[in-house]
Design a protein around this motif. Structure first.
Motif, mmCIF file in Angstrom:
data_model
loop_
_atom_site.group_PDB
_atom_site.id
_atom_site.type_symbol
_atom_site.label_atom_id
_atom_site.label_comp_id
_atom_site.label_asym_id
_atom_site.label_seq_id
_atom_site.Cartn_x
_atom_site.Cartn_y
_atom_site.Cartn_z
ATOM 1 N N ASN A 1 9.352 69.491 62.976
ATOM 2 C CA ASN A 1 8.960 70.684 63.859
ATOM 3 C C ASN A 1 7.404 70.498 64.588
ATOM 4 O O ASN A 1 7.343 70.793 65.766
ATOM 5 C CB ASN A 1 9.015 71.983 63.129
ATOM 6 C CG ASN A 1 8.648 73.316 63.687
ATOM 7 O OD1 ASN A 1 7.406 73.428 63.950
ATOM 8 N ND2 ASN A 1 9.557 73.921 64.560
ATOM 9 N N LEU A 2 6.672 70.134 63.696
ATOM 10 C CA LEU A 2 5.233 70.156 64.161
ATOM 11 C C LEU A 2 5.155 68.775 65.366
ATOM 12 O O LEU A 2 4.595 68.846 66.349
ATOM 13 C CB LEU A 2 4.380 69.550 62.853
ATOM 14 C CG LEU A 2 4.177 70.704 61.896
ATOM 15 C CD1 LEU A 2 3.234 70.304 61.036
ATOM 16 C CD2 LEU A 2 3.640 72.065 62.536
ATOM 17 N N LEU A 3 5.784 67.699 64.798
ATOM 18 C CA LEU A 3 5.747 66.414 66.002
ATOM 19 C C LEU A 3 6.358 66.836 67.328
ATOM 20 O O LEU A 3 6.105 66.577 68.331
ATOM 21 C CB LEU A 3 6.410 65.339 65.222
ATOM 22 C CG LEU A 3 5.586 64.715 64.193
ATOM 23 C CD1 LEU A 3 6.346 63.440 63.248
ATOM 24 C CD2 LEU A 3 4.140 64.056 64.810
ATOM 25 N N SER A 4 7.656 67.554 66.978
ATOM 26 C CA SER A 4 8.408 67.935 68.426
ATOM 27 C C SER A 4 7.425 68.839 69.036
ATOM 28 O O SER A 4 7.753 68.845 70.330
ATOM 29 C CB SER A 4 9.672 68.498 67.945
ATOM 30 O OG SER A 4 10.623 67.381 67.268
ATOM 31 N N ASN A 5 6.846 69.988 68.583
ATOM 32 C CA ASN A 5 6.179 70.724 69.149
ATOM 33 C C ASN A 5 4.874 70.177 69.905
ATOM 34 O O ASN A 5 4.681 70.643 71.051
ATOM 35 C CB ASN A 5 5.702 72.081 68.273
ATOM 36 C CG ASN A 5 6.796 73.107 68.057
ATOM 37 O OD1 ASN A 5 7.825 73.021 68.337
ATOM 38 N ND2 ASN A 5 6.299 73.879 67.027
ATOM 39 N N ALA A 6 4.290 69.332 69.363
ATOM 40 C CA ALA A 6 3.089 68.630 69.566
ATOM 41 C C ALA A 6 3.558 67.859 71.060
ATOM 42 O O ALA A 6 2.978 67.739 72.083
ATOM 43 C CB ALA A 6 2.755 67.749 68.873
ATOM 44 N N CYS A 7 4.883 67.071 70.901
ATOM 45 C CA CYS A 7 5.486 66.441 72.017
ATOM 46 C C CYS A 7 5.665 67.269 73.278
ATOM 47 O O CYS A 7 5.374 66.921 74.390
ATOM 48 C CB CYS A 7 6.399 65.608 71.568
ATOM 49 S SG CYS A 7 6.001 64.235 70.507
ATOM 50 N N LYS A 8 6.593 68.413 72.854
ATOM 51 C CA LYS A 8 6.967 69.342 73.944
ATOM 52 C C LYS A 8 5.890 70.052 74.877
ATOM 53 O O LYS A 8 6.073 70.135 75.978
ATOM 54 C CB LYS A 8 7.680 70.474 73.371
ATOM 55 C CG LYS A 8 8.337 71.568 74.102
ATOM 56 C CD LYS A 8 9.661 72.246 73.207
ATOM 57 C CE LYS A 8 8.878 73.386 72.189
ATOM 58 N NZ LYS A 8 9.992 74.134 71.720
ATOM 59 N N TYR A 9 4.767 70.559 73.846
ATOM 60 C CA TYR A 9 3.651 71.046 74.986
ATOM 61 C C TYR A 9 2.578 70.135 75.279
ATOM 62 O O TYR A 9 1.495 70.516 75.686
ATOM 63 C CB TYR A 9 2.989 72.011 73.900
ATOM 64 C CG TYR A 9 4.111 73.227 73.452
ATOM 65 C CD1 TYR A 9 4.521 74.007 74.644
ATOM 66 C CD2 TYR A 9 4.585 73.445 72.416
ATOM 67 C CE1 TYR A 9 5.305 75.160 74.177
ATOM 68 C CE2 TYR A 9 5.694 74.309 72.051
ATOM 69 C CZ TYR A 9 5.949 75.102 73.016
ATOM 70 O OH TYR A 9 6.861 76.126 72.601
ATOM 71 N N SER A 10 2.852 68.811 75.610
ATOM 72 C CA SER A 10 1.822 67.638 75.773
ATOM 73 C C SER A 10 2.304 67.275 77.344
ATOM 74 O O SER A 10 3.691 67.155 77.546
ATOM 75 C CB SER A 10 1.646 66.785 74.789
ATOM 76 O OG SER A 10 1.065 67.020 73.565
ATOM 77 N N PRO A 11 1.721 66.859 77.915
ATOM 78 C CA PRO A 11 1.712 66.312 79.205
ATOM 79 C C PRO A 11 2.710 64.887 78.848
ATOM 80 O O PRO A 11 2.344 64.336 77.996
ATOM 81 C CB PRO A 11 0.555 65.880 80.038
ATOM 82 C CG PRO A 11 -0.568 66.775 79.307
ATOM 83 C CD PRO A 11 -0.069 66.990 77.782
ATOM 84 N N GLU A 12 3.530 64.293 79.978
ATOM 85 C CA GLU A 12 4.268 63.326 79.611
ATOM 86 C C GLU A 12 3.226 62.259 79.697
ATOM 87 O O GLU A 12 2.155 62.120 80.242
ATOM 88 C CB GLU A 12 5.226 62.985 80.792
ATOM 89 C CG GLU A 12 6.329 63.971 80.813
ATOM 90 C CD GLU A 12 7.509 63.350 81.650
ATOM 91 O OE1 GLU A 12 7.463 62.576 82.500
ATOM 92 O OE2 GLU A 12 8.693 64.385 81.723
ATOM 93 N N ALA A 13 3.526 61.144 79.058
ATOM 94 C CA ALA A 13 2.683 59.841 78.694
ATOM 95 C C ALA A 13 1.587 60.117 78.042
ATOM 96 O O ALA A 13 0.563 59.315 77.954
ATOM 97 C CB ALA A 13 2.442 59.229 80.102
ATOM 98 N N GLU A 14 1.423 61.285 77.310
ATOM 99 C CA GLU A 14 0.233 61.567 76.389
ATOM 100 C C GLU A 14 0.485 61.204 75.141
ATOM 101 O O GLU A 14 1.494 60.808 74.667
ATOM 102 C CB GLU A 14 -0.023 63.103 76.534
ATOM 103 C CG GLU A 14 -1.545 63.615 75.814
ATOM 104 C CD GLU A 14 -2.516 62.742 76.507
ATOM 105 O OE1 GLU A 14 -2.968 61.722 75.840
ATOM 106 O OE2 GLU A 14 -3.131 63.445 77.553
ATOM 107 N N ILE A 15 -0.548 61.003 74.454
ATOM 108 C CA ILE A 15 -0.423 60.384 72.971
ATOM 109 C C ILE A 15 -0.754 61.697 71.659
ATOM 110 O O ILE A 15 -1.505 62.713 72.168
ATOM 111 C CB ILE A 15 -1.874 59.565 72.698
ATOM 112 C CG1 ILE A 15 -1.450 58.265 73.625
ATOM 113 C CG2 ILE A 15 -1.715 59.068 71.246
ATOM 114 C CD1 ILE A 15 -2.607 57.381 73.311
#
Length: 212
Positions: free
Chosen positions: A114-128
């Protein structure tokens, strides 16, 4: 709303198959069936979330700790999340003193996913996204840090409430149950979960599990 959309999609796809199934080209029929499967999976996940919250409310949530090789476990979670967010890089830093800890594999998998998916979902593409794991004598710490849209300060006190969603996240699909479930699962480990965030800068979730 979250239940209605996949149900409407399933109904529409079923009507297409009923009316035109015999005349659809194999490629189109495969596409329709795949859409059906995706929406069935989405419905299943939504129902599971609601059931899990209900189980916790009724004190029926089971806690089954067992030895977990944590670094390998975390890498497997990262692999699953990365398969869904291919444009985002998850930077994993493992600094725990041991390789094996007594944890509930299923509950921890749900929390980290959940935490990692949210972090990816709410980040710009190609972000770390940074994922850090460390340990001291009496505690195990997980940190998930993104460089995404951030969370308004007014929303932070309610973020772990069931069905609550941050005011700037409504364009993204979600039930508002993921973080409530994560909090419940971490509490089963006698742990805590906290969040800090700044709009336009990013968000940091910190999970601390007691080892004593």
């Amino acid at each position: 709303h979250e239940f209605r959309n996949p149900l409407n999609s399933i109904s529409g796809m079923a009507q297409i198959l009923e009316a035109y199934g015999d005349n659809l080209k194999p490629e189109k029929k495969k596409e329709v069936l795949q859409q059906l499967q995706r929406n069935v999976t989405k419905m299943t996940n939504l129902l599971n979330d609601v059931l899990l919250v209900s189980q916790k409310d009724m004190d029926k949530l089971q806690f089954n700790p067992a030895p977990v090789k944590l670094a390998a476990f975390c890498r497997s979670v990262i692999g699953e999340v990365q398969s869904a967010f291919k444009q985002t890089t998850i930077n994993f830093d493992y600094q725990a003193e041991k390789q094996e800890f007594n944890l509930d594999r299923h509950l921890l998998d749900c929390v980290l996913t959940n935490l990692l998916s949210n972090a990816c979902k709410y980040s710009p593409e190609a972000e770390i996204v940074d994922f850090e794991v460390s340990s001291q004598a009496e505690k195990l710490t997980f940190i998930v840090r993104d460089r995404g849209i951030g969370i308004p300060a007014v929303d932070l006190p309610y973020l772990f409430d069931s069905f609550y969603r941050a005011s700037n996240s409504l364009r993204q699909q979600g039930t508002g149950l993921g973080l409530a479930i994560a909090k419940n699962y971490i509490e089963q480990h006698q742990g805590t979960i906290s969040v800090s965030s700044e709009l336009g800068v990013g968000t940091v979730f910190t999970v601390i599990i007691s080892l004593s």
